[in-house]
Motif scaffolding. Structure first.
Motif, mmCIF file in Angstrom:
data_model
loop_
_atom_site.group_PDB
_atom_site.id
_atom_site.type_symbol
_atom_site.label_atom_id
_atom_site.label_comp_id
_atom_site.label_asym_id
_atom_site.label_seq_id
_atom_site.Cartn_x
_atom_site.Cartn_y
_atom_site.Cartn_z
ATOM 1 N N LYS A 37 0.826 -1.215 0.000
ATOM 2 C CA LYS A 37 0.000 0.000 0.000
ATOM 3 C C LYS A 37 0.860 1.265 0.000
ATOM 4 N N ASP A 56 2.937 -7.752 1.766
ATOM 5 C CA ASP A 56 1.749 -7.584 2.608
ATOM 6 C C ASP A 56 0.726 -6.859 1.763
ATOM 7 N N ILE A 139 -3.484 7.224 12.013
ATOM 8 C CA ILE A 139 -2.641 6.076 11.706
ATOM 9 C C ILE A 139 -2.263 5.268 12.953
ATOM 10 N N HIS A 176 -0.596 -5.164 14.460
ATOM 11 C CA HIS A 176 -0.042 -3.948 13.814
ATOM 12 C C HIS A 176 -0.549 -2.793 14.650
ATOM 13 N N SER A 179 1.545 3.540 12.592
ATOM 14 C CA SER A 179 2.535 3.909 11.583
ATOM 15 C C SER A 179 3.320 5.136 12.041
ATOM 16 N N GLY A 217 5.203 -0.122 10.711
ATOM 17 C CA GLY A 217 5.066 1.092 11.501
ATOM 18 C C GLY A 217 6.325 1.865 11.801
ATOM 19 N N GLU A 255 5.931 -6.332 8.613
ATOM 20 C CA GLU A 255 5.257 -5.776 7.428
ATOM 21 C C GLU A 255 5.587 -4.301 7.334
ATOM 22 N N GLY A 257 6.353 -0.758 5.454
ATOM 23 C CA GLY A 257 6.066 -0.029 4.221
ATOM 24 C C GLY A 257 6.899 1.237 4.164
ATOM 25 N N ARG A 258 6.480 2.232 4.949
ATOM 26 C CA ARG A 258 7.108 3.556 4.932
ATOM 27 C C ARG A 258 8.635 3.495 5.086
ATOM 28 N N ARG A 294 -0.751 13.779 1.684
ATOM 29 C CA ARG A 294 -0.363 13.680 3.095
ATOM 30 C C ARG A 294 -0.431 15.021 3.846
ATOM 31 N N TYR A 298 -3.144 14.729 6.745
ATOM 32 C CA TYR A 298 -2.592 14.502 8.096
ATOM 33 C C TYR A 298 -1.804 15.692 8.625
ATOM 34 N N TYR A 353 3.223 6.332 0.538
ATOM 35 C CA TYR A 353 1.915 6.979 0.644
ATOM 36 C C TYR A 353 1.869 8.317 -0.110
ATOM 37 N N MET A 357 -1.418 7.104 -2.966
ATOM 38 C CA MET A 357 -2.660 7.715 -2.485
ATOM 39 C C MET A 357 -3.145 8.824 -3.424
HETATM 40 N N1 LLP Z 1 0.591 -3.715 8.156
HETATM 41 C C1 LLP Z 1 -0.658 -3.253 8.272
HETATM 42 C C2 LLP Z 1 -1.698 -4.162 8.725
HETATM 43 C C3 LLP Z 1 -0.944 -1.900 7.992
HETATM 44 O O1 LLP Z 1 -2.185 -1.460 8.131
HETATM 45 C C4 LLP Z 1 0.087 -1.025 7.575
HETATM 46 C C5 LLP Z 1 -0.178 0.370 7.259
HETATM 47 C C6 LLP Z 1 1.388 -1.562 7.441
HETATM 48 C C7 LLP Z 1 1.601 -2.900 7.750
HETATM 49 C C8 LLP Z 1 2.552 -0.724 6.986
HETATM 50 O O2 LLP Z 1 2.804 0.294 7.877
HETATM 51 P P1 LLP Z 1 4.109 1.220 7.707
HETATM 52 O O3 LLP Z 1 5.342 0.355 7.938
HETATM 53 O O4 LLP Z 1 4.090 1.773 6.346
HETATM 54 O O5 LLP Z 1 3.953 2.249 8.742
HETATM 55 N N2 LLP Z 1 -1.349 6.734 4.671
HETATM 56 C C9 LLP Z 1 -0.715 6.927 5.969
HETATM 57 C C10 LLP Z 1 -0.198 5.615 6.534
HETATM 58 C C11 LLP Z 1 -1.260 4.565 6.651
HETATM 59 C C12 LLP Z 1 -0.745 3.255 7.137
HETATM 60 C C13 LLP Z 1 -1.758 2.188 6.956
HETATM 61 N N3 LLP Z 1 -1.334 0.880 7.366
HETATM 62 C C14 LLP Z 1 0.389 7.973 5.838
HETATM 63 O O6 LLP Z 1 0.552 8.521 4.756
HETATM 64 O O7 LLP Z 1 1.059 8.285 6.820
#
Ligand code: LLP
Length: 373
Positions: A37, A56, A139, A176, A179, A217, A255, A257-258, A294, A298, A353, A357
């Motif tokens: 995502k 993921d 988040i 989870h 983030s 996160g 998992e 992402g960012r 973003r 946010y 993101y 997005m």
């Molecule tokens: N796993 C799950 C179940 C999640 O819902 C998410 C993110 C991740 C992993 C990855 O999280 P990360 O490592 O990227 O923090 N659009 C928002 C962030 C939304 C995150 C949604 N879930 C932003 O631009 O800050």
């Protein structure tokens, strides 16, 4: 020159980030899944897949795309609070590694659909650990009041249900907590929550657990992206090494992402006008909140550099997009070298993101994509 606005991805930064992650998990029974995502650009996905990362996914569209970009179905975890029957059926047929199941209701439906197809679905239960990740309220996902995951007080119900469901293969647990998390304390709390949950499944229900997924996160440095392009993965993985001892048969999944892709992406945009108002100067650029939402959604901070001005003189500006919304503002009261029409600005840390997005609001076009490799 490419038409602005465009997303510029520095694959050297991505590659360095990947290598740091690999160094920090080597020798551990750890598996990192990339959260698609954050950015679903095929070249980024191919690079991650070829480096042994899993994926993921949160929709069947992402599952299909991940497979197309080189992720093996068994390396795909599929999460999401509202998977439809059609999505579940297709993911079962594709033989994905694991469904991260978000509710008792969903568990029942997955079992039913698997039964209809004479299949066994791999599942992990997403438990809501009720931990405050101290991040933006949009988040934060691991609090009891959030829509995500199965509440801890339903653990016994759900374990007995999974045990008696013939078409479910219970692999383990998923968590989870949110983030852009910058302190390790919420992760330490998470580690402490996991052990008793696992023990209950193994000792009270005789389940065979081989999968613990602690979600994503890990945050990044939005203030100093150029100086600090790679997050502190050592501290992050060391936290789990220190606080979560698992039996050898259990793989610990992440998992992220960012933290993997944010710093490799920059949004390049051109100044259309510099508008001189009574109390401020407004730089109007050709990227809008449709390209990067973003800041509007946010109030997120993204560093902005004027990469064409050579002026030593500085001024204070707002930087805004062309869309018919006041929220279409990238920054307020920032200091830039004297900026004029035609200058090129770099909006940093948008690899996660950003493009994923984007929308067509105001019937605006997608930004182009460019790579440095
Ligand atoms: N796993 C799950 C179940 C999640 O819902 C998410 C993110 C991740 C992993 C990855 O999280 P990360 O490592 O990227 O923090 N659009 C928002 C962030 C939304 C995150 C949604 N879930 C932003 O631009 O800050």
């Amino acid at each position: 020159m490419t038409q602005t606005p465009y997303y510029l991805y520095d694959l050297r930064i991505l590659n360095d980030t990947i290598q740091v992650i690999k160094e920090n998990i080597s020798g551990c029974n750890y598996k990192v899944h990339y959260a698609i995502k954050a950015n679903f650009e095929p070249r980024i996905l191919q690079l991650l897949a070829s480096n042994g990362f899993g994926a993921d996914c949160v929709s069947i569209g992402e599952v299909r795309h991940a497979i197309k970009c080189g992720f093996a179905p068994e390396n795909i975890a599929y999460a999401g609070v509202g998977k439809t029957d059609e999505e579940i059926a297709e993911a079962i047929d594709l033989n994905i590694g694991c469904f991260n199941v978000e509710s008792v209701e969903e568990l029942d439906i997955i079992n039913e659909i698997a039964q209809d197809r004479n299949a066994v679905a791999n599942v992990a239960l997403r438990i809501n650990p009720n931990i405050d990740a101290h991040t933006h309220h949009y988040i934060t996902t691991g609090l009891a009041e959030n829509k995500f995951g199965i509440s801890l007080h339903l653990l016994d119900d759900v374990l007995s249900m999974v045990k008696s469901s013939m078409n479910l293969n219970m692999r383990g647990f998923h968590f989870h907590i949110g983030s852009q998390i910058l302190t390790m304390e919420p992760y330490v709390l998470l580690c402490e929550r996991i052990k008793p949950i696992m023990d209950k499944a193994v000792n009270d229900y005789g389940l065979n657990i081989d999968y613990i997924n602690v979600g994503g996160g890990l945050g990044i440095d939005y203030e100093n992206p150029v100086e600090n392009p790679i997050p502190d993965f050592k501290n992050y993985f060391d936290t789990f090494k220190k606080h979560l001892q698992l039996p050898e048969s259990v793989t610990l999944h992440f998992e992220l992402g960012r933290s993997i892709v944010a710093q490799c992406g920059t949004l390049i945009t051109k100044v259309i006008y510099v508008k001189h108002c009574e109390s401020k100067q407004i730089v109007i650029v050709d990227a809008g909140m449709n390209n990067l939402i973003r800041p509007a959604l946010y109030q997120a901070y993204h560093r902005i550099d004027n990469i064409s001005s050579k002026s030593a003189e500085k001024e204070t500006y707002d930087v805004v997009g062309p869309i018919c919304e006041s929220a279409d503002t990238f920054a307020e009261n920032i200091t830039l070298p004297v900026t004029k029409r035609g200058d090129i600005l770099a909006i940093r840390s948008v690899g996660a993101y950003g493009q994923s997005m984007s929308s067509h609001y105001n019937m605006r076009q997608d930004a182009e994509t460019q790579f440095i490799s």
